[in-house]
Design an enzyme around this catalytic site. Sequence first.
Site, PDB file in Angstrom:
ATOM      1  N   THR A  53      56.844  55.427  71.709  1.00 38.22           N
ATOM      2  CA  THR A  53      57.075  54.088  71.174  1.00 38.22           C
ATOM      3  C   THR A  53      58.326  53.487  71.826  1.00 38.22           C
ATOM      4  OG1 THR A  53      58.230  55.034  69.282  1.00 38.22           O
ATOM      5  CG2 THR A  53      55.883  54.560  68.995  1.00 38.22           C
ATOM      6  N   THR A  55      61.398  51.748  71.129  1.00 38.98           N
ATOM      7  CA  THR A  55      62.793  52.067  70.828  1.00 38.98           C
ATOM      8  C   THR A  55      63.063  53.550  71.022  1.00 38.98           C
ATOM      9  OG1 THR A  55      62.935  50.227  69.280  1.00 38.98           O
ATOM     10  CG2 THR A  55      64.593  51.947  69.050  1.00 38.98           C
ATOM     11  N   CYS A  56      62.120  54.370  70.596  1.00 34.97           N
ATOM     12  CA  CYS A  56      62.275  55.818  70.690  1.00 34.97           C
ATOM     13  C   CYS A  56      62.360  56.276  72.143  1.00 34.97           C
ATOM     14  CB  CYS A  56      61.096  56.511  70.001  1.00 34.97           C
ATOM     15  SG  CYS A  56      60.800  55.957  68.310  1.00 34.97           S
ATOM     16  N   SER A  57      61.519  55.707  73.004  1.00 37.61           N
ATOM     17  CA  SER A  57      61.440  56.131  74.406  1.00 37.61           C
ATOM     18  C   SER A  57      62.473  55.452  75.297  1.00 37.61           C
ATOM     19  CB  SER A  57      60.050  55.821  74.967  1.00 37.61           C
ATOM     20  OG  SER A  57      59.064  56.573  74.309  1.00 37.61           O
TER      21      SER A  57
END
Length: 183
Positions: A53, A55-57
């Site tokens: 995803t 923001t996560c990546s």
Amino acid sequence: MKAGLPLPQVTFRTRIRDESVDGPNPFRWQDMTTADYFAGKRVVLFSLPGAFTPTCSTYQLPGFENNAETFANFGIDEIYCLSVNDSFVMNKWAENQGLKTVKVIPDGSGEFTRKMGMLVEKSNLGFGMRSWRYAAIVKDGKVEAWFEEPGISDNHAEDPYGVSSPENLLEYLQKEAAGIAAE
């Protein structure tokens, strides 16, 4: 969850590389427990809504990976990224991100996340049940410091990010180190 509480005891279903396994996919199942990951160590644990995803990546996972040496300088033995994704997804994401230091923990069924009180519905995004974004400094299986994004709720319209950022945890560790040095 809050500082001072022990982590829930669960068994995680992981897949690990094993060259003795024949074929193009040399992985085998290996059960890992909370104790396997956290006993006798001081670690950073951060959890996020999902592998791959934005923001996560783009920010959170790379931020922890890029600052791994700095975390180690503050006495952090390991950095773990947990998500309510299965081991296949988590391993592929780790490969995609080129992780060398951060280790991924698959919470495919959401059992650990539920017991942490952080399992939320994200059907508004087509995700189903996922983790609310948080981070913790954990010492020997007990939460030392807790960093939870504000507004935990089902089908939250936004995905807050900042409190659980690597920069925020490093700021905490810097202040802690300064306080210890001043004593």
